[in-house]
Enzyme design. Structure first.
Site, PDB file in Angstrom:
ATOM      1  N   GLY A  56       3.108  21.289   5.481  1.00 13.08           N
ATOM      2  CA  GLY A  56       4.374  20.577   5.515  1.00 13.08           C
ATOM      3  C   GLY A  56       4.188  19.177   6.029  1.00 13.08           C
ATOM      4  O   GLY A  56       3.616  18.318   5.361  1.00 13.08           O
ATOM      5  N   ARG A  57       4.621  18.941   7.268  1.00 12.76           N
ATOM      6  CA  ARG A  57       4.592  17.588   7.816  1.00 12.76           C
ATOM      7  C   ARG A  57       3.197  16.981   7.844  1.00 12.76           C
ATOM      8  O   ARG A  57       3.040  15.767   7.702  1.00 12.76           O
ATOM      9  CB  ARG A  57       5.194  17.600   9.225  1.00 12.76           C
ATOM     10  N   MET A 114      12.891  17.697   2.383  1.00 16.97           N
ATOM     11  CA  MET A 114      14.003  16.826   2.046  1.00 16.97           C
ATOM     12  C   MET A 114      13.704  15.387   2.447  1.00 16.97           C
ATOM     13  O   MET A 114      13.184  15.123   3.531  1.00 16.97           O
ATOM     14  CB  MET A 114      15.279  17.303   2.740  1.00 16.97           C
ATOM     15  N   HIS A 138       7.558  30.866   6.440  1.00 18.63           N
ATOM     16  CA  HIS A 138       7.498  29.928   7.566  1.00 18.63           C
ATOM     17  C   HIS A 138       7.522  30.783   8.819  1.00 18.63           C
ATOM     18  O   HIS A 138       8.543  31.368   9.159  1.00 18.63           O
ATOM     19  CB  HIS A 138       8.676  28.962   7.525  1.00 18.63           C
ATOM     20  N   CYS A 198      16.040  26.923   5.320  1.00 18.70           N
ATOM     21  CA  CYS A 198      16.582  25.693   5.896  1.00 18.70           C
ATOM     22  C   CYS A 198      17.709  26.027   6.870  1.00 18.70           C
ATOM     23  O   CYS A 198      18.654  26.729   6.500  1.00 18.70           O
ATOM     24  CB  CYS A 198      17.087  24.764   4.805  1.00 18.70           C
ATOM     25  N   GLN A 242      12.472  23.843  -6.039  1.00 20.59           N
ATOM     26  CA  GLN A 242      13.145  24.647  -5.020  1.00 20.59           C
ATOM     27  C   GLN A 242      14.653  24.497  -5.159  1.00 20.59           C
ATOM     28  O   GLN A 242      15.187  23.388  -5.158  1.00 20.59           O
ATOM     29  CB  GLN A 242      12.749  24.267  -3.594  1.00 20.59           C
TER      30      GLN A 242
END
Length: 334
Positions: free
Chosen positions: A234-235, A20, A172, A101, A71
């Site tokens: 991800g990050r 997001m 995850h 989430c 998504q």
């Protein structure tokens, strides 16, 4: 198998997580330049927004982004089915249901990680989407929520959604704590349990399993691929995007490209967006980490961060930022 479906299948090994406020269309174009073979994901979009919102703004994309997954967030099977049909019309390659989430806002809407407590509902949602589209429907989930410490419970959740038609699961590999942690803390505090994802794949060899969580470097990512079909960054892909490039290059036996070359490949897209009246900051905010850990990397970020928001800022600011980096960091590292 067509060229597009073949490319989609090959992209299973490496993907970039839906994030997001980060993985918007401009970010995804940049990531495509870094990783030609990776599967990209949109930010999560609620099914209601897809149905009733400004679709061009919310789910529009550049064809270069393929293979690309949308998504979706939501828990109403009928709404998700309608959104899935729209996603097919718009040309996506996959639809992914968010069951991971943990934010309070998402919980209040009865979607995201809290859905792991309602596997029958998730299965109903998956079945409805499968009936509405020929696109593969996939699920991104956690290992469990809060104090769940039962592999069998996690495995049953996966089995139910797969029985309903899910073509793949993205795991995850940590729990989501629904109370007491922020979304950021939920990506860091709950311990990682890669062995649960490994076991899931070992026990279900026919099920594509993609591993997500805490993957920040090339060598560990490649090691994970001994136990899973794919890895999802991800990050790390955002804060240190050269890692994404190096992993894609390693997996496809291609030489790594210098950082400067990758950034310059972004220039035509940036200038096309500037010509449409979009501010430079919307594109350059996604490249700030390209020189992470390199000489001049902080100065590069500073020039862009301070100047990109100014009216009339153009590609010349990127050139100024590049001048602040040490040219030795542009070389290909053997």
């Amino acid at each position: 198998m067509t060229a597009s479906t073949d490319r989609y299948a090959a992209s299973l090994r490496l993907s970039v997580a839906p994030m997001m406020d980060w993985t918007d269309r401009h970010c995804r174009v940049f990531h495509r330049l870094l990783a030609p073979s990776a599967r990209l994901y949109t930010e999560m979009v609620h099914a209601n927004a897809v149905i009733h919102g400004d679709r061009a703004r919310l789910i529009g994309f550049d064809p270069v982004e393929h293979p690309l997954a949308l998504q979706l967030g939501g828990s109403d099977p009928a709404l998700l089915a309608q959104a899935a049909a729209i996603a097919q019309e718009w040309g996506f390659d996959e639809i992914n249901l968010n069951c991971g989430c943990p934010s309070d806002r998402v919980q209040a809407g009865r979607f995201g990680a809290c859905l792991m407590r309602e596997p029958a509902l998730v299965a109903e949602c998956v079945a409805a989407m499968c009936a509405a589209t020929h696109l593969p429907i996939t699920v991104k989930c956690r290992l469990g929520v809060d104090d769940d410490d039962d592999y069998a419970l996690f495995a049953r959740f996966v089995d139910q959604v797969v029985a309903a038609g899910a073509a793949m699961v993205v795991v995850h590999a940590r729990n989501a704590w629904l109370k007491g942690l922020s979304p950021k803390e939920n990506r860091e505090v709950p311990p990682l349990r890669y062995d649960w994802a490994y076991r899931l794949k070992q026990e279900r060899p026919g099920l594509p399993v993609v591993l997500n969580g805490g993957i920040v470097a090339v060598e560990p990512a490649i090691a994970h691929l001994q136990h899973a079909d794919g890895v999802m960054l991800g990050r790390a892909a955002y804060h240190d995007p050269y890692v994404l490039h190096c992993l894609d290059a390693a997996l496809n036996q291609r030489p790594e490209q210098p950082r400067e070359s990758l950034l310059r490949a972004y220039q035509p897209y940036v200038e096309s967006q500037l010509a449409q009246g979009l501010g430079l900051k919307h594109m350059t905010r996604h490249v700030l980490g390209l020189f992470h850990g390199q000489p001049g990397g902080r100065a590069f970020r500073q020039v862009l961060s301070e100047g990109a928001h100014r009216p009339g800022a153009g590609w010349e600011l990127v050139e100024q930022a590049l001048e602040r980096t040490d040219t030795r960091s542009w070389r290909v590292v053997a």
